[in-house]
Design an enzyme around this catalytic site. Structure first.
Site, PDB file in Angstrom:
ATOM      1  N   ASP A 247       0.701  -1.245  -0.010  1.00  0.00           N
ATOM      2  CA  ASP A 247       0.101  -0.129   0.006  1.00  0.00           C
ATOM      3  C   ASP A 247       0.761   1.261   0.057  1.00  0.00           C
ATOM      4  O   ASP A 247       2.008   1.227   0.348  1.00  0.00           O
ATOM      5  CB  ASP A 247      -0.835   0.123   1.194  1.00  0.00           C
ATOM      6  CG  ASP A 247      -0.133  -0.008   2.543  1.00  0.00           C
ATOM      7  OD1 ASP A 247       0.724  -0.826   2.735  1.00  0.00           O
ATOM      8  OD2 ASP A 247      -0.588   0.727   3.528  1.00  0.00           O
ATOM      9  N   GLU A 248       0.162   2.318  -0.324  1.00  0.00           N
ATOM     10  CA  GLU A 248       0.761   3.699  -0.412  1.00  0.00           C
ATOM     11  C   GLU A 248       2.203   3.743  -0.762  1.00  0.00           C
ATOM     12  O   GLU A 248       3.116   4.620   0.012  1.00  0.00           O
ATOM     13  CB  GLU A 248       0.676   3.887   1.019  1.00  0.00           C
ATOM     14  CG  GLU A 248      -0.833   4.325   1.696  1.00  0.00           C
ATOM     15  CD  GLU A 248      -0.655   4.746   3.059  1.00  0.00           C
ATOM     16  OE1 GLU A 248      -1.650   5.402   3.492  1.00  0.00           O
ATOM     17  OE2 GLU A 248       0.002   4.137   3.857  1.00  0.00           O
ATOM     18  N   CYS A 249       2.649   3.321  -1.979  1.00  0.00           N
ATOM     19  CA  CYS A 249       3.783   3.365  -2.592  1.00  0.00           C
ATOM     20  C   CYS A 249       3.999   4.269  -3.519  1.00  0.00           C
ATOM     21  O   CYS A 249       4.262   4.574  -4.640  1.00  0.00           O
ATOM     22  CB  CYS A 249       3.967   2.042  -3.394  1.00  0.00           C
ATOM     23  SG  CYS A 249       4.068   0.558  -2.370  1.00  0.00           S
TER      24      CYS A 249
END
Length: 440
Positions: free
Chosen positions: A250-252
């Site tokens: 997530d949230e890369c």
């Protein structure tokens, strides 16, 4: 018609010891009529008969007895036949932003199983800390688990592999499967601090203890990255009897879309190589998902084309919408702990939703289950964990266990209110929600 049980009798029944003298009979049916976790309770004036097809069903049946016996130990007469709606019912504890000890995790498990939670998702690594020993990579825990790690530098510590095995065995004895998560390719600053050779230029990076996200990334184009990742995942697979490894994803925000897909194309098959199923946050649906991979949906938005495509390809989904089940969200505007980026999540909001109707493209058949994450940016103690968990976790547990048509807020509110005195007697630091308990 009632029957009265003692706490000791329930403890013996839960432990699988013969409780016939206590008036509690436990029987395995010898057939699959109740499924893997279902059970039947028959309560008469002379005692209790608990039948199940599997030991897990007997264990969950005893939890129902515990709930019915709240307060005075008096069980109402009658017959209950029950089984879960979803096979996967999880709570997540974030050890990366604030570490919790083996004994603290075990105590948390004991509270979770009272509500038939059967998976414990441990978030073991993030920008602020690395919390699991990996042989051959000692600086991960020496530095990433050392003093000054965690949000605001307030949460140092790590699990040795022996510690992890202890937690896994303790949970398994209570029919809880541990799901370990090592987040990647983002949320990796602690690893980069420990091993600068994993950075793009091989230069050291500064440790971070703030709560910002999206700034760190493993390098998709370096072979050193994949040697590191495979060692970590093989270690996890060897140490974890359960079927799942969570690889985050997530949230890369600092990883290009091309690099993200290239990284996942190498990493997503690795859990399968070691006999496990990969779980990832729903961003992984942007990549080609191997057979058996599971997508965990977490955003508040009620649509995601990548998840729709994953379901169409036969992949399973775990529902964790942040505006319903994130235990780190504030209950109300005045809650002393937690965040509010996904909105406020009072108890009724955590209860009044249907996982099979939350995303238009995700039907009942596609759902593996539900999971309630508790991120630890604002946590500093076990009391903080309990405060944000209870009474919301029981609401989410009922979403995962009971069929939608048989759930009712007023019934739940009355039943969970009975736990207030029990939690107080046990020293559990719960939130006294005005939705459930009237103001004094």
């Amino acid at each position: 018609m009632t029957f009265t049980v003692t706490p000791d009798a329930l403890a013996r029944a839960e432990a699988g010891e013969s409780a016939a003298a206590d008036g509690i009979g436990r029987e395995l049916s010898g057939s699959d009529e109740f499924g893997a976790e279902g059970y039947r309770l028959e309560i008469t004036a002379s005692g209790v008969t608990l039948r199940a097809s599997e030991p897990a069903g007997l264990f969950w049946g005893v939890q129902t007895l515990r709930q019915l016996a709240a307060g005075d130990g008096v069980l109402p007469g009658g017959t209950i036949e029950d089984r879960p709606r979803f096979a996967y019912r999880a709570a997540m504890l974030d050890l990366a932003r604030h570490f919790f000890t083996v004994d603290e995790i075990k105590a948390h498990v004991d509270l979770l199983v009272q509500f038939k939670i059967n998976h414990l998702h441990l978030h073991l690594t993030d920008d602020q800390g690395w919390r699991l020993e990996i042989p051959g990579w000692p600086r991960l825990t020496e530095i990433g688990g050392g003093p000054g790690t965690g949000c605001d530098g307030e949460g140092p510590g790590f699990l040795t592999l022996a510690d992890y095995a202890d937690v896994v065995a303790y949970a398994a004895a209570r029919f809880v499967t541990v799901v370990p998560e090592v987040d990647m390719p983002g949320h990796v600053n602690a690893a980069l601090v420990a091993y600068p050779e994993l950075t793009a230029d091989g230069q050291p990076v500064a440790p971070r203890t703030d709560a910002e996200v999206g700034y760190s990334s493993l390098v998709a184009g370096k072979e050193e990255t994949y040697a590191f990742v495979e060692t970590v995942l093989k270690t996890l697979a060897d140490a974890t009897p359960g079927p799942y490894l969570h690889i985050g994803g997530d949230e890369c925000l600092s990883t290009s879309a091309e690099d993200y897909r290239a990284f996942l194309s190498r990493v997503l098959p690795l859990p399968g190589k070691y006999g496990k199923r990969a779980i990832g946050w729903h961003e992984i649906a942007a990549a080609g998902l191997p057979e058996g991979a599971v997508v965990q949906y977490w955003r508040p938005e009620q649509q995601d084309t990548g998840v729709d495509a994953a379901v169409a390809a036969g992949r399973a989904v775990i529902m964790s919408p942040a505006d319903r089940v994130y235990l780190d969200m504030k209950y109300d505007a005045d809650t002393r702990l937690g965040l509010d980026w996904a909105g406020l999540v009072p108890v009724r909001r955590a209860y009044d939703w249907d996982p099979a109707r939350h995303l238009p493209g995700v039907t009942e058949e596609a759902l593996l289950g539900v999971a309630a994450p508790l991120w630890s940016e604002t946590l500093r103690s076990v009391a903080d964990v309990q405060f944000l968990t209870f009474p919301r976790l029981p609401a989410i547990a009922e979403v995962g266990w009971s069929p939608q048509a048989r759930r009712d807020w007023e019934s739940f509110r009355e039943r969970i209110a009975l736990f207030g005195p029990r939690w107080e007697a046990a020293g559990v630091s719960y939130f006294r929600s005005p939705e459930i308990w009237a103001a004094d």
